[in-house]
Design an enzyme around this catalytic site. Structure first.
Site, PDB file in Angstrom:
ATOM      1  N   LYS A  52      40.913  49.071  35.347  1.00 10.32           N
ATOM      2  CA  LYS A  52      39.743  48.230  35.032  1.00 10.32           C
ATOM      3  C   LYS A  52      38.685  48.526  36.088  1.00 10.32           C
ATOM      4  O   LYS A  52      38.738  48.017  37.204  1.00 10.32           O
ATOM      5  CB  LYS A  52      40.157  46.753  35.093  1.00 10.32           C
ATOM      6  CG  LYS A  52      39.372  45.829  34.180  1.00 10.32           C
ATOM      7  CD  LYS A  52      37.880  45.805  34.404  1.00 10.32           C
ATOM      8  CE  LYS A  52      37.459  44.878  35.516  1.00 10.32           C
ATOM      9  NZ  LYS A  52      36.019  44.974  35.845  1.00 10.32           N
TER      10      LYS A  52
ATOM     11  N   GLU B 153      43.190  45.369  49.005  1.00 13.95           N
ATOM     12  CA  GLU B 153      42.337  46.013  50.009  1.00 13.95           C
ATOM     13  C   GLU B 153      41.000  45.297  49.939  1.00 13.95           C
ATOM     14  O   GLU B 153      40.250  45.463  48.988  1.00 13.95           O
ATOM     15  CB  GLU B 153      42.234  47.502  49.682  1.00 13.95           C
ATOM     16  CG  GLU B 153      41.875  48.316  50.883  1.00 13.95           C
ATOM     17  CD  GLU B 153      40.390  48.317  51.113  1.00 13.95           C
ATOM     18  OE1 GLU B 153      39.901  47.403  51.815  1.00 13.95           O
ATOM     19  OE2 GLU B 153      39.722  49.205  50.573  1.00 13.95           O
TER      20      GLU B 153
ATOM     21  N   CYS C 221      34.223  49.342  52.597  1.00 13.51           N
ATOM     22  CA  CYS C 221      35.171  48.353  53.131  1.00 13.51           C
ATOM     23  C   CYS C 221      35.448  48.619  54.606  1.00 13.51           C
ATOM     24  O   CYS C 221      35.607  47.697  55.388  1.00 13.51           O
ATOM     25  CB  CYS C 221      36.443  48.353  52.314  1.00 13.51           C
ATOM     26  SG  CYS C 221      37.069  49.993  52.003  1.00 13.51           S
TER      27      CYS C 221
ATOM     28  N   GLU D  53      31.742  39.768  56.444  1.00  8.57           N
ATOM     29  CA  GLU D  53      31.472  41.079  55.854  1.00  8.57           C
ATOM     30  C   GLU D  53      30.150  40.995  55.090  1.00  8.57           C
ATOM     31  O   GLU D  53      29.993  40.179  54.184  1.00  8.57           O
ATOM     32  CB  GLU D  53      32.588  41.484  54.897  1.00  8.57           C
ATOM     33  CG  GLU D  53      32.370  42.879  54.349  1.00  8.57           C
ATOM     34  CD  GLU D  53      33.495  43.360  53.436  1.00  8.57           C
ATOM     35  OE1 GLU D  53      33.851  42.627  52.501  1.00  8.57           O
ATOM     36  OE2 GLU D  53      33.976  44.480  53.657  1.00  8.57           O
TER      37      GLU D  53
END
Ligand code: NAD
Length: 485
Positions: free
Chosen positions: A181, A256, A290, A387
């Protein structure tokens, strides 16, 4: 792959059981070009019924040709797929430029990495071995590494090719059937990957692809009882939802979830070597990485020098349409731009040590932001804790080694960390003390590193992808104990 237009396939379809078909509802979603905000095309808005069909097809592949195929043959197919990807790097890169807004050379690097993942996992497919275990007299005991069966792969928009390579590549190598997906913001290279996989000869159902919204196709996949393992890359909030959905089916999950990764510069560091890594690892892919090095910790004796040199490097950064291949392209979407601008507003009380420029001809409808370096940021400031997923870095001074470790480990995340120091004992001492899934010594490896196990601790997630380790993650161990007297 005959014609030369960037879109060489119908992007509005799902790939299920080896055939391309519209979403069962007939619904589609617009795909926007982040460089100008214009619609590129429409993609399928897959739903729970399409996910159901994809899982059924994946299970059928397990029960059929794919499940019966030898590891060596699986490896050959993946290697062939890697070669096809390598032959089509330019076409894949052109799609990513348009879809993700990634500067051309960075898009090209992702396509090369995808080819390399297929090559690596193709070569490794028949080299994953169990072991024999000494046991009581009269017994022979050994272990087997077996696929889970059907694996779900929920992929974000920032590095579609690399993330597909590291998760789908490893899962296929171990003989799993995959349901992929991709993100609703960017899924053209995922579609291209499925076309190339079919061209390479992957049996029907070994790879299935259902584009669509996270809350629809994504949630249906995460909660599907026929899926035996989920690999998710994306935000912490969505990762927690995926894990909760999988828990209802007692299904393992690899998460992750990003980070707030530090690079720590000691006074004895080779600054000439460090400088390019300090900046690039923060602004690569517009900071939408990331493992972006968003925190730069610098020991006081060299703090002013590092600040001045990073500031000069920022002044050289240009931002513009992805096809122009500047240092930065646009962010993925107007929404992401809003998120990053809200973070920048939180830095109103801070010193801006450096900023790049948006080229004047960049379309006003594109998602452009100026890369920004903040100085003297308190370690507990939101910009040093959260983040951002944009081209924003913070400089934090420190005095002692202990203080550096305390600051570096002082966020909820732990994905990557880097040390810049010539002191070998310190390198090893701190490599052990740092809370991170990867530690780099006198280098920084954002992206790339197909061979290197990768994953986080804390809110950065759990499980490891990339490298040989991923093959263990996408398989389960069976112990066989034979009593023969
Ligand atoms: P997201 O986590 O919501 O989306 C990632 C993937 O999950 C997409 O494919 C999405 O369709 C899917 N998804 C969304 N909701 C789902 C659900 N309920 N169940 C199953 N799948 C679902 O991320 P986003 O909204 O695209 O970005 C938001 C923030 O996430 C970013 O600002 C950034 O901080 C972070 N992010 C991190 C990474 C990373 O590599 N770690 C990647 C993308 C985004």
């Amino acid at each position: 792959m005959a014609d030369t237009s960037p879109l060489w396939f119908d992007p509005s379809l799902c790939f299920i059981g080896g055939t391309w078909r519209p979403a069962q509802s007939g619904a589609t979603l617009p795909l926007l070009n982040p460089s100008d905000g214009n619609e590129i095309c429409r993609i399928a808005r897959g739903g729970a019924d399409d996910v159901e069909a994809a899982v059924t097809a994946a299970q059928a592949a397990q029960d059929g040709d794919w499940g019966q195929m030898s590891a060596t043959e699986r490896g050959r197919l993946l290697t062939r797929l890697g070669q096809l990807i390598a032959d089509n790097v330019e076409k894949l890169a052109a799609l990513e430029v348009m879809d993700v807004g990634k500067p051309l050379s960075q898009a090209r690097a992702d396509a090369v990495a995808l080819a390399r993942y297929c090559e690596f996992y193709g070569g490794a497919a028949d080299k994953v071995m169990g072991e024999s275990i000494p046991y009581m007299n009269g017994y022979t005991v050994f272990t087997l590494r077996e696929p889970f069966g059907v694996t779900g792969h929920i992929v974000p928009w920032n590095y579609p090719m690399q993330i597909i390579g590291r998760s789908v590549g490893a899962a296929l190598a171990m003989g799993n059937s995959c349901v992929l997906k991709p993100a609703e913001e960017a899924c053209l290279t995922a579609l291209a990957f499925a076309h190339l996989a079919a061209e390479a000869g992957l049996p029907a159902g070994a790879l299935n692809l259902v584009p669509g919204l996270g809350a629809e196709a994504g949630a249906a996949l995460a909660g599907h009882g026929g899926v035996q393992h989920i690999s998710f890359t994306g935000s912490v909030a969505t990762g927690a939802l995926v894990q909760a959905a999988a828990a209802k089916n007692v299904v393992p999950v690899t998460l992750e979830l990003g980070g707030k990764s530090p690079q720590i510069v000691f006074a004895d560091a080779d600054l000439d070597a460090a400088l390019p890594f300090l900046v690039n690892a923060g602004i690569q892919n517009g900071g939408q990485t990331c493992s972006a090095a968003s925190r730069i910790l610098v020991q006081r004796p060299v703090y002013e020098e590092v600040k001045a040199r990073m500031s000069a490097a920022y002044a050289e950064l240009t931002v513009g349409p992805a096809a122009e291949d500047l240092r930065l392209g646009p962010l993925i979407s107007a929404r992401q731009k809003e998120i990053v601008e809200a973070f920048l507003a939180q830095g109103a009380d801070l010193e801006i040590a450096g900023q790049g420029q948006i080229v004047p001809h960049a379309p006003a409808t594109g998602a452009y932001v100026r890369p920004t370096l903040f100085a003297d940021v308190p370690p507990d400031h939101p910009l040093a804790q959260q983040e951002i997923f944009g081209p924003v870095q913070v400089l934090i001074p420190f005095d002692s080694e202990d203080e550096a470790v305390r600051i570096a480990n002082g966020t909820a995340y732990g994905l990557v960390a880097a040390l810049w120091t010539r002191d070998g004992a310190r390198q090893l001492r701190l490599a052990k003390r740092l809370k991170a899934g990867q530690v780099f010594l006198n280098t920084y490896g954002a992206g790339g590193g197909v061979e290197l196990p990768f994953g986080g601790v804390g809110k950065s997630g759990h499980g490891r992808e990339k490298g040989f380790e991923a093959l263990y993650g996408f398989s389960q161990l069976k112990t066989v104990a034979a009593h023969h007297g």
